[in-house]
Design an enzyme around this catalytic site. Structure first.
Site, short mmCIF file in Angstrom:
data_model
loop_
_atom_site.label_atom_id
_atom_site.label_comp_id
_atom_site.label_asym_id
_atom_site.label_seq_id
_atom_site.Cartn_x
_atom_site.Cartn_y
_atom_site.Cartn_z
N GLY A 113 0.85 -1.20 0.00
CA GLY A 113 0.00 0.00 0.00
C GLY A 113 0.87 1.24 0.00
O GLY A 113 2.10 1.16 0.22
N LEU A 114 0.23 2.36 -0.24
CA LEU A 114 0.95 3.64 -0.29
C LEU A 114 1.64 3.96 1.03
O LEU A 114 1.24 3.44 2.09
CB LEU A 114 -0.06 4.76 -0.60
CG LEU A 114 -0.67 4.77 -2.00
CD1 LEU A 114 -1.87 5.72 -2.03
CD2 LEU A 114 0.36 5.17 -3.06
N SER A 115 2.61 4.85 0.97
CA SER A 115 3.21 5.38 2.20
C SER A 115 2.09 6.07 3.01
O SER A 115 1.30 6.84 2.45
CB SER A 115 4.30 6.39 1.83
OG SER A 115 4.81 6.99 2.99
N GLY A 116 2.00 5.76 4.27
CA GLY A 116 0.96 6.36 5.11
C GLY A 116 -0.37 5.62 5.06
O GLY A 116 -1.34 6.03 5.71
N SER A 117 -0.43 4.53 4.30
CA SER A 117 -1.71 3.82 4.19
C SER A 117 -2.05 3.08 5.50
O SER A 117 -3.22 2.86 5.80
CB SER A 117 -1.69 2.83 3.02
OG SER A 117 -0.64 1.89 3.17
N GLY A 118 -1.02 2.70 6.26
CA GLY A 118 -1.28 2.01 7.54
C GLY A 118 -0.55 0.68 7.68
O GLY A 118 -0.82 -0.07 8.63
N LYS A 119 0.35 0.38 6.79
CA LYS A 119 1.04 -0.93 6.81
C LYS A 119 1.78 -1.17 8.14
O LYS A 119 1.60 -2.21 8.78
CB LYS A 119 2.08 -1.03 5.66
CG LYS A 119 1.47 -0.90 4.28
CD LYS A 119 2.52 -1.01 3.19
CE LYS A 119 3.58 0.09 3.20
NZ LYS A 119 3.05 1.46 3.02
N SER A 153 5.95 -1.96 -2.00
CA SER A 153 5.95 -2.88 -3.16
C SER A 153 4.90 -2.46 -4.20
O SER A 153 3.87 -3.11 -4.36
CB SER A 153 5.75 -4.33 -2.70
OG SER A 153 4.79 -4.49 -1.68
P1 ADP Z 1 2.75 3.07 6.29
O1 ADP Z 1 3.56 2.07 7.10
O2 ADP Z 1 1.82 2.40 5.31
O3 ADP Z 1 3.61 4.12 5.66
P2 ADP Z 1 1.88 4.07 8.88
O4 ADP Z 1 1.34 2.87 9.59
O5 ADP Z 1 3.28 4.53 9.22
O6 ADP Z 1 1.76 3.83 7.29
O7 ADP Z 1 0.92 5.31 9.08
C1 ADP Z 1 -0.50 5.19 9.05
C2 ADP Z 1 -1.11 6.33 9.87
O8 ADP Z 1 -2.52 6.25 9.72
C3 ADP Z 1 -0.79 6.23 11.34
O9 ADP Z 1 -0.57 7.54 11.85
C4 ADP Z 1 -2.07 5.65 11.93
O10 ADP Z 1 -2.29 6.03 13.27
C5 ADP Z 1 -3.13 6.24 11.02
N1 ADP Z 1 -4.37 5.47 10.95
C6 ADP Z 1 -5.61 5.99 11.09
N2 ADP Z 1 -6.55 5.03 10.99
C7 ADP Z 1 -5.90 3.85 10.79
C8 ADP Z 1 -6.34 2.51 10.62
N3 ADP Z 1 -7.63 2.17 10.63
N4 ADP Z 1 -5.40 1.55 10.40
C9 ADP Z 1 -4.08 1.89 10.36
N5 ADP Z 1 -3.60 3.14 10.51
C10 ADP Z 1 -4.51 4.14 10.73
#
Ligand code: ADP
Length: 202
Positions: free
Chosen positions: A36-42, A110
């Protein structure tokens, strides 16, 4: 039988296989591949899922940019070739953990179907569980957890996925997890419920 053949025979005879280790751990080793995108929640989902599985006695290993880029991938950059090589190494490392019976969670943008297909081919379709953390670009950009979108928009980072470089959504054989307007717990529980039956040893 020559003496070295006999030695070889004995060594292979004594090797424990994956099933022996899975039985010992009472779990199945699988790979959970978060894309998933950067910031998606991975990262967030991977961390919470790992804690939840561990609290149930399931041993896991989390592979992410932090422990891969600084180690096995530390001579690689972000060119197309280096990204592909990075994913190849990650998939090979994940496979080693998986073959030890460990639930291996991989958290990497990815971005292309090709790159994920490569990981799938190395790990094997039966054990590779692709999880699409489906959060719209505008939401990821609004979250801008690491300030990277702002830098990409300002032209300070080129080829940033979603801005200067494409992200290709998976189109078959994947688990979809949404995060927008969901709590972290909602998203993690959804993934947990779809994956736990593949881990349980019966
Ligand atoms: P990634 O690893 O994909 O770059 P991050 O996990 O670092 O993303 O960041 C995701 C952000 O979105 C976090 O600040 C998290 O608290 C927020 N967020 C909000 N709602 C959700 C959710 N339902 N699941 C996961 N993250 C969430």
């Amino acid at each position: 039988m020559k003496s070295e053949d006999r030695n070889l025979h004995t060594v292979f005879d004594e090797l424990l296989n994956r099933k022996d280790k899975e039985k010992l751990l009472s779990q199945r080793g699988i790979v959970i591949w978060l894309t998933g995108l950067s910031g998606s929640g991975k990262t967030t989902i991977a961390n919470h899922l790992e804690r939840r599985l561990n609290s149930e006695g399931i041993i896991t290993k989390l592979l992410d940019g932090d422990n891969i880029r600084t180690g096995v991938g530390n001579n690689l950059g972000f060119s197309t070739e280096d990204r592909a090589e990075n994913i190849r190494r990650i998939a090979e490392v994940a496979k080693l953990f998986m073959n030890t019976g460990i639930v291996t969670i991989c958290s990497f943008i990815s971005p292309t179907k090709e790159i994920r297909a490569k990981a799938r081919a190395i790990i094997g379709t039966a054990d590779f569980h692709e999880v699409f953390i489906n959060t719209p670009l505008e939401i990821c950009e609004k979250r801008d957890v690491k300030g990277l979108y702002q830098k990409a928009r300002a032209g300070e980072i080129t080829n940033f996925t979603g801005i200067g470089a494409p992200y290709e959504n998976p189109d078959n054989d994947y688990i979809e997890i949404v995060t927008n307007n969901k709590t972290i717990d909602d998203s993690v529980t959804s993934l947990y419920q779809q994956i736990i039956k593949k881990i349980k040893w019966s």
